[in-house]
Structures are given as structure tokens and as C-alpha cells.
Scaffold this motif. Structure first.
Motif, mmCIF file in Angstrom:
data_model
loop_
_atom_site.group_PDB
_atom_site.id
_atom_site.type_symbol
_atom_site.label_atom_id
_atom_site.label_comp_id
_atom_site.label_asym_id
_atom_site.label_seq_id
_atom_site.Cartn_x
_atom_site.Cartn_y
_atom_site.Cartn_z
ATOM 1 N N VAL A 152 40.022 46.720 41.239
ATOM 2 C CA VAL A 152 39.721 46.112 42.537
ATOM 3 C C VAL A 152 41.013 45.951 43.332
ATOM 4 C CG1 VAL A 152 37.698 44.878 41.680
ATOM 5 C CG2 VAL A 152 39.933 43.765 41.591
ATOM 6 N N PRO A 153 40.907 45.863 44.667
ATOM 7 C CA PRO A 153 42.098 45.553 45.464
ATOM 8 C C PRO A 153 42.726 44.253 44.974
ATOM 9 C CG PRO A 153 40.293 46.252 46.882
ATOM 10 C CD PRO A 153 39.710 46.090 45.511
ATOM 11 N N ASN A 154 44.045 44.189 45.022
ATOM 12 C CA ASN A 154 44.748 43.068 44.402
ATOM 13 C C ASN A 154 44.470 41.749 45.113
ATOM 14 O OD1 ASN A 154 45.964 44.848 42.592
ATOM 15 N ND2 ASN A 154 47.654 45.263 43.993
ATOM 16 N N PRO A 155 44.020 40.740 44.367
ATOM 17 C CA PRO A 155 43.848 39.411 44.948
ATOM 18 C C PRO A 155 45.198 38.714 45.093
ATOM 19 C CG PRO A 155 43.331 39.354 42.622
ATOM 20 C CD PRO A 155 43.619 40.789 42.956
ATOM 21 N N ALA A 156 45.198 37.595 45.785
ATOM 22 C CA ALA A 156 46.452 36.877 46.045
ATOM 23 C C ALA A 156 47.144 36.438 44.770
ATOM 24 C CB ALA A 156 46.172 35.669 46.937
ATOM 25 N N HIS A 157 46.371 36.160 43.731
ATOM 26 C CA HIS A 157 46.982 35.658 42.483
ATOM 27 C C HIS A 157 47.504 36.782 41.590
ATOM 28 C CE1 HIS A 157 43.347 36.752 40.166
ATOM 29 N NE2 HIS A 157 42.673 36.307 41.207
ATOM 30 N N ASN A 158 47.280 38.049 41.987
ATOM 31 C CA ASN A 158 47.823 39.185 41.220
ATOM 32 C C ASN A 158 48.283 40.267 42.194
ATOM 33 O OD1 ASN A 158 48.451 40.548 38.758
ATOM 34 N ND2 ASN A 158 46.604 41.774 38.975
ATOM 35 N N PRO A 159 49.286 39.964 43.017
ATOM 36 C CA PRO A 159 49.635 40.852 44.135
ATOM 37 C C PRO A 159 50.176 42.211 43.714
ATOM 38 C CG PRO A 159 51.285 39.133 43.875
ATOM 39 C CD PRO A 159 50.148 38.768 42.970
ATOM 40 N N HIS A 160 50.717 42.332 42.522
ATOM 41 C CA HIS A 160 51.338 43.589 42.088
ATOM 42 C C HIS A 160 50.369 44.484 41.304
ATOM 43 C CE1 HIS A 160 55.064 42.001 43.577
ATOM 44 N NE2 HIS A 160 54.992 40.965 42.763
ATOM 45 N N GLY A 161 49.192 43.974 40.992
ATOM 46 C CA GLY A 161 48.194 44.791 40.328
ATOM 47 C C GLY A 161 48.499 45.075 38.872
ATOM 48 N N ASP A 162 47.648 45.913 38.268
ATOM 49 C CA ASP A 162 47.757 46.231 36.834
ATOM 50 C C ASP A 162 47.944 47.725 36.578
ATOM 51 O OD1 ASP A 162 47.220 43.500 36.047
ATOM 52 O OD2 ASP A 162 45.112 43.868 36.556
ATOM 53 N N PHE A 163 47.069 48.552 37.163
ATOM 54 C CA PHE A 163 47.057 49.979 36.845
ATOM 55 C C PHE A 163 46.905 50.804 38.123
ATOM 56 C CE2 PHE A 163 44.680 47.894 33.239
ATOM 57 C CZ PHE A 163 45.743 47.889 32.363
ATOM 58 N N GLY A 164 47.339 52.049 38.038
ATOM 59 C CA GLY A 164 47.131 52.986 39.123
ATOM 60 C C GLY A 164 45.940 53.886 38.848
ATOM 61 N N ILE A 165 45.623 54.732 39.833
ATOM 62 C CA ILE A 165 44.563 55.738 39.686
ATOM 63 C C ILE A 165 45.124 57.073 40.156
ATOM 64 C CG2 ILE A 165 42.216 56.433 40.276
ATOM 65 C CD1 ILE A 165 41.578 53.592 41.031
ATOM 66 N N SER A 166 44.989 58.090 39.336
ATOM 67 C CA SER A 166 45.466 59.422 39.711
ATOM 68 C C SER A 166 44.455 60.103 40.624
ATOM 69 C CB SER A 166 45.678 60.274 38.455
ATOM 70 O OG SER A 166 44.425 60.752 37.972
ATOM 71 N N PRO A 167 44.867 61.181 41.334
ATOM 72 C CA PRO A 167 43.905 61.928 42.154
ATOM 73 C C PRO A 167 42.740 62.480 41.335
ATOM 74 C CG PRO A 167 46.149 62.525 42.749
ATOM 75 C CD PRO A 167 46.246 61.681 41.514
ATOM 76 N N GLN A 168 42.946 62.666 40.039
ATOM 77 C CA GLN A 168 41.888 63.174 39.170
ATOM 78 C C GLN A 168 41.004 62.063 38.605
ATOM 79 O OE1 GLN A 168 45.267 63.924 38.645
ATOM 80 N NE2 GLN A 168 45.054 65.764 39.941
ATOM 81 N N GLY A 169 41.288 60.801 38.981
ATOM 82 C CA GLY A 169 40.470 59.688 38.521
ATOM 83 C C GLY A 169 40.871 59.119 37.182
ATOM 84 N N LEU A 170 42.093 59.387 36.745
ATOM 85 C CA LEU A 170 42.584 58.788 35.512
ATOM 86 C C LEU A 170 43.277 57.469 35.814
ATOM 87 C CD1 LEU A 170 44.123 61.850 33.627
ATOM 88 C CD2 LEU A 170 41.934 60.718 33.171
ATOM 89 N N ALA A 171 43.116 56.497 34.919
ATOM 90 C CA ALA A 171 43.859 55.245 35.027
ATOM 91 C C ALA A 171 45.292 55.493 34.591
ATOM 92 C CB ALA A 171 43.218 54.175 34.154
#
Length: 251
Positions: A152-171
């Protein structure tokens, strides 16, 4: 997993809810109410509406209240006619080991009650628009991936996020200095039981010793091997981690 084999779900409801105190001193967090019904019930309704027939709920802190509230069968008027009744069973970490086993430890403990592919969702997350889509299950089962995560888009309490998504849909398990966008793990996923077996996982099936273990390191290992896919979910989503967030949802 055969084409007609039903998929079940594991709902995580074992945590103490320290940040929600004093609300969780006498009530387990998944039973705190959002818009008139327990948090956990929103997931149960969505699973029933999607045609899921069996749910396992792991419990620890005040787990007897969850068992008393939902018992072994769930059917709700809002989803009447939209799905079969849900059969509910429990993985009682508190009774068996005196406390919660963390996410991966709890999943491994419940694994004998789950199938080769299963839904995972945290019982303290409010995501009323999420659909536990059978088409997503079929695509995942055919993919060979070990996990599919909804980010999900990063909420205020986790501004830096956890994982990315590749153009191929891989985490993507991105390095700290990466400029690529990161998103927050929603705690909703499809998982393959194979993830909790060698070479990824060394604890015996069913976690008989009650080993505590987080899920993120296991996911990162599988990501590094290209075995985790991801989707971006943009519906309503709240990690109900503080009394303030709960109050905001109920305003």
C-alpha cells in the motif's frame, strides 16, 4: 494445488497490542470495534463473501475472548447469500506456549491446518475494500512464487516503506541507498506452504517447540531469489496500531 481445491485463510490475532493500551488491557486488539463491529469481523465478512470456506485464527493474548466471540462457524447478514458459511478453527499459541510466536512462528504452528496455498491477513488491519479474489489465488498457484504481497502507499507512520515492486511484478528487497520507490506491506498476502520448509525454513513442520520467528527475514530471502510477487493496493487501509488511529476511523 488442483484447480478445484478450496483455499483457506489464516488470520493473525495473537499479538498483545502494546501500543493500543489501555484499550487492549481487557480486550484483544482484533475485537476492538471499527464502525460498530470488531476489526476481525471485517476480514471474516470479506472472506465469506469471496467464497472462502475455512479460516484458522491464531490466538494468544486474551484469546479465549476471540474464541467465545466467533466460535466455530461464521455467517453474517451483510454477506448472506454471497458465500458459504465459514468454518473457523484456532491455533492457540497462548495456551500451548504461554504467548505469541511472532508472525512466521505462528504461521508455521498453524501450517498443519492450512493447505498448500492460503491467504494471510492481520486481524488488526482495517481494509474494507479488499477482495479475497479467487482469480488471484489461481494466478498465484500457477506462478511458482512462494508469496504474493499486497503493498500500500506509505502511511505517515511508515514513510520509507518496506519493499519495492519491479516492472515485472516482483517484490524487491531494495538496498538502503536505493532511490526506487518503496511501499508498505499491507499484511495481506497469499503464501505457499513450501516457504516454511527447507531450504527456506529449518523449523520442523507445525513448529512443535514453539519457536518465535518474524516473517520479514523469510520474505526477504525469497525475494532475493525472485520468488515473491507483489501488487499495489490503493483501497482504504489502516494499520490500527494506536488509539488515535482507531478513534479517527470511528469518527
Amino acid at each position: 494445488m488442483s484447480a478445484g481445491q478450496p483455499v483457506c485463510a489464516l488470520l493473525l490475532a495473537a499479538g498483545r497490542g502494546e501500543r493500543m493500551r489501555p484499550l487492549t488491557d481487557a480486550t484483544p486488539k482484533p475485537l476492538l470495534e471499527v464502525q460498530g463491529q470488531p476489526l476481525l469481523q471485517w476480514h471474516l465478512q470479506a472472506l465469506q463473501a469471496a467464497g472462502v470456506e475455512r479460516v484458522v485464527i491464531n490466538t494468544a493474548w486474551l484469546g479465549e475472548q476471540i474464541i467465545e466471540r466467533f466460535s466455530s462457524i461464521f455467517g453474517h447478514p451483510r454477506t448472506a447469500g454471497k458465500g458459504k458459511l465459514l468454518s473457523i478453527s484456532y491455533s492457540n499459541e497462548g495456551a500451548d506456549f504461554g504467548g505469541a510466536l511472532e508472525t512466521a512462528g505462528g504461521i508455521a504452528r498453524a501450517l498443519p491446518q492450512l493447505g498448500p496455498v492460503f491467504w494471510l491477513a492481520a486481524g488488526d488491519v482495517f481494509a474494507p475494500d479488499f477482495v479475497f479474489d479467487s482469480a488471484a489465488v489461481r494466478a498465484f498457484a500457477d506462478s511458482g512464487h512462494l508469496a504474493h504481497l499486497w503493498l500500500v502507499p506509505n502511511p505517515a507512520h511508515n514513510p520509507h516503506g518496506d519493499f519495492g515492486i519491479s516492472p515485472q511484478g516482483l517484490a524487491l528487497n531494495l538496498p538502503a541507498d536505493s532511490a526506487a520507490p518503496r511501499y508498505t506491506y499491507s499484511t495481506i498476502a497469499l503464501l505457499r506452504a513450501e516457504l516454511f520448509a527447507p531450504p527456506w525454513w529449518e523449523i520442523p513442520a507445525g513448529n512443535p517447540a514453539g519457536v518465535k520467528s518474524p516473517l520479514a527475514p523469510l520474505l526477504r530471502r525469497a525475494m532475493d531469489a525472485g520468488r515473491v510477487s507483489a501488487s499495489l493496493y490503493t483501497g482504504r487501509w489502516t494499520d490500527v496500531g494506536t488509539p488515535e488511529r482507531l478513534a479517527e476511523l470511528n469518527r
